[in-house]
Design a protein around this motif. Structure first.
Motif, short mmCIF file in Angstrom:
data_model
loop_
_atom_site.label_atom_id
_atom_site.label_comp_id
_atom_site.label_asym_id
_atom_site.label_seq_id
_atom_site.Cartn_x
_atom_site.Cartn_y
_atom_site.Cartn_z
N PRO A 183 77.93 14.22 -33.37
CA PRO A 183 77.56 14.31 -34.78
C PRO A 183 77.68 12.97 -35.51
N ILE A 184 78.45 12.05 -34.93
CA ILE A 184 78.60 10.72 -35.50
C ILE A 184 78.04 9.73 -34.49
N HIS A 185 77.13 8.88 -34.93
CA HIS A 185 76.48 7.91 -34.05
C HIS A 185 77.14 6.56 -34.25
N THR A 186 77.86 6.11 -33.24
CA THR A 186 78.63 4.88 -33.32
C THR A 186 78.13 3.90 -32.27
N TYR A 187 77.93 2.64 -32.69
CA TYR A 187 77.38 1.61 -31.80
C TYR A 187 78.10 0.29 -32.01
N LYS A 188 78.18 -0.49 -30.96
CA LYS A 188 78.57 -1.89 -31.07
C LYS A 188 77.25 -2.66 -31.01
N ILE A 189 76.93 -3.38 -32.07
CA ILE A 189 75.66 -4.10 -32.14
C ILE A 189 75.95 -5.59 -32.16
N THR A 190 75.26 -6.33 -31.28
CA THR A 190 75.35 -7.78 -31.27
C THR A 190 74.06 -8.32 -31.84
N TYR A 191 74.17 -8.99 -32.99
CA TYR A 191 73.02 -9.63 -33.63
C TYR A 191 72.96 -11.07 -33.13
N PRO A 192 71.80 -11.50 -32.61
CA PRO A 192 71.70 -12.87 -32.11
C PRO A 192 71.62 -13.85 -33.28
N LEU A 199 79.76 -0.22 -41.50
CA LEU A 199 79.86 -1.23 -40.45
C LEU A 199 81.15 -2.02 -40.58
N TYR A 200 81.57 -2.61 -39.44
CA TYR A 200 82.78 -3.41 -39.36
C TYR A 200 82.48 -4.60 -38.47
N VAL A 201 82.77 -5.81 -38.95
CA VAL A 201 82.48 -7.03 -38.19
C VAL A 201 83.63 -7.33 -37.23
N LEU A 202 83.29 -7.34 -35.93
CA LEU A 202 84.27 -7.64 -34.89
C LEU A 202 84.43 -9.15 -34.69
N SER A 203 83.29 -9.86 -34.65
CA SER A 203 83.32 -11.31 -34.45
C SER A 203 82.06 -11.92 -35.04
N GLY A 204 82.13 -13.22 -35.30
CA GLY A 204 81.00 -13.91 -35.88
C GLY A 204 80.90 -13.65 -37.37
N ARG A 205 79.73 -13.99 -37.91
CA ARG A 205 79.47 -13.80 -39.34
C ARG A 205 78.17 -13.03 -39.47
N LEU A 206 78.19 -11.96 -40.27
CA LEU A 206 77.03 -11.10 -40.44
C LEU A 206 76.45 -11.30 -41.83
N ARG A 207 75.17 -11.63 -41.88
CA ARG A 207 74.48 -11.70 -43.17
C ARG A 207 73.95 -10.31 -43.48
N LEU A 208 74.33 -9.80 -44.63
CA LEU A 208 73.88 -8.49 -45.08
C LEU A 208 73.13 -8.68 -46.39
N ARG A 209 71.84 -8.45 -46.33
CA ARG A 209 71.04 -8.44 -47.55
C ARG A 209 70.95 -6.99 -47.97
N LEU A 210 71.42 -6.70 -49.17
CA LEU A 210 71.49 -5.32 -49.66
C LEU A 210 71.02 -5.32 -51.11
N GLY A 211 69.79 -4.87 -51.30
CA GLY A 211 69.20 -4.93 -52.64
C GLY A 211 69.10 -6.38 -53.07
N GLU A 212 69.65 -6.71 -54.22
CA GLU A 212 69.63 -8.09 -54.74
C GLU A 212 70.77 -8.94 -54.18
N GLN A 213 71.69 -8.32 -53.47
CA GLN A 213 72.85 -9.05 -52.95
C GLN A 213 72.53 -9.71 -51.62
N GLY A 271 86.64 -8.78 -39.44
CA GLY A 271 87.60 -7.93 -40.13
C GLY A 271 87.08 -7.33 -41.42
N GLU A 272 85.90 -7.72 -41.86
CA GLU A 272 85.35 -7.14 -43.09
C GLU A 272 84.48 -5.94 -42.76
N ALA A 273 84.42 -5.01 -43.70
CA ALA A 273 83.63 -3.79 -43.53
C ALA A 273 82.72 -3.61 -44.74
N ALA A 274 81.68 -2.82 -44.55
CA ALA A 274 80.77 -2.48 -45.64
C ALA A 274 80.24 -1.08 -45.39
#
Length: 187
Positions: free
Chosen positions: A97-106, A123-137, A144-147
């Motif tokens: 019922p819950i879909h959980t994935y480890k995703i590696t963005y190149p 989502l939760y960042v395990l390593s690296g830096r993730l750019r999240l474009r969300l609406g105007e943000q 260690g950060e989550a969204a």
């Protein structure tokens, strides 16, 4: 292997307590003595259908619900998915019922175009830096950060900087299809 009847008393007590009933209340409802119910719950009395049927009827459960199931193998053995340069590794069993994935963005020079679809994502960042474009943000999340967000908000994600970003993502059913299937499979 665990005897099927070993867990009957524990499960019976849990079902009774989940309804907020005392021993006396359930015993009275099922026309069983409180001492018999107490011995049954503590494993000091052998469970019989004659005892279990009236108890399970009052609790609104099946006799089968009191019997121990053999625990399935908890390991998740599903193949990784490669899509648009991402490596998507399923972390939950098929049909969960819950879909959980480890995703590696190149690493990439630009973020994908914003997408909108039904669903919800955490989502939760395990390593690296993730750019999240969300609406105007336009945000950069680090290790260690989550969204969490409603995927009806225009969004896109990519690795920020020169190395991959590894993320744990949890989706509802609709969000999972959008992220793990190609456009032709969704439509």
């Amino acid at each position: 292997m665990v005897d099927l009847l070993d867990q009957v008393g524990i499960r019976l007590r849990a079902a009774r307590k989940a309804r907020g009933w005392t021993l006396d209340e359930l015993a009275a409802r099922a026309s069983v003595s409180a001492s018999t119910l107490s011995r049954l719950e503590s494993g000091k009395r052998q469970a019989t259908l004659e005892l279990l049927v009236p108890l399970t009827r009052q609790l609104g459960i099946r006799v089968d619900d009191l019997l121990a199931d053999e625990a399935p193998d908890p390991r998740v053995r599903r193949p990784a998915i490669r899509r648009d340069g991402m490596l998507i590794v399923p972390l939950a069993p098929e049909g969960s019922p819950i879909h959980t994935y480890k995703i590696t963005y190149p690493p990439t020079k630009q973020c994908d175009e914003l997408k909108v679809h039904e669903g919800y994502e955490w989502l939760y960042v395990l390593s690296g830096r993730l750019r999240l474009r969300l609406g105007e943000q336009d945000l950069v999340l680090t290790r260690g950060e989550a969204a969490e967000f409603d995927t009806r908000t225009p969004h896109a994600m990519s690795a920020a900087g020169g190395r991959p970003a590894q993320v744990i993502s949890i989706f509802n059913e609709t969000g999972m299809r959008m992220h793990t299937h190609s456009e032709s499979e969704i439509g």
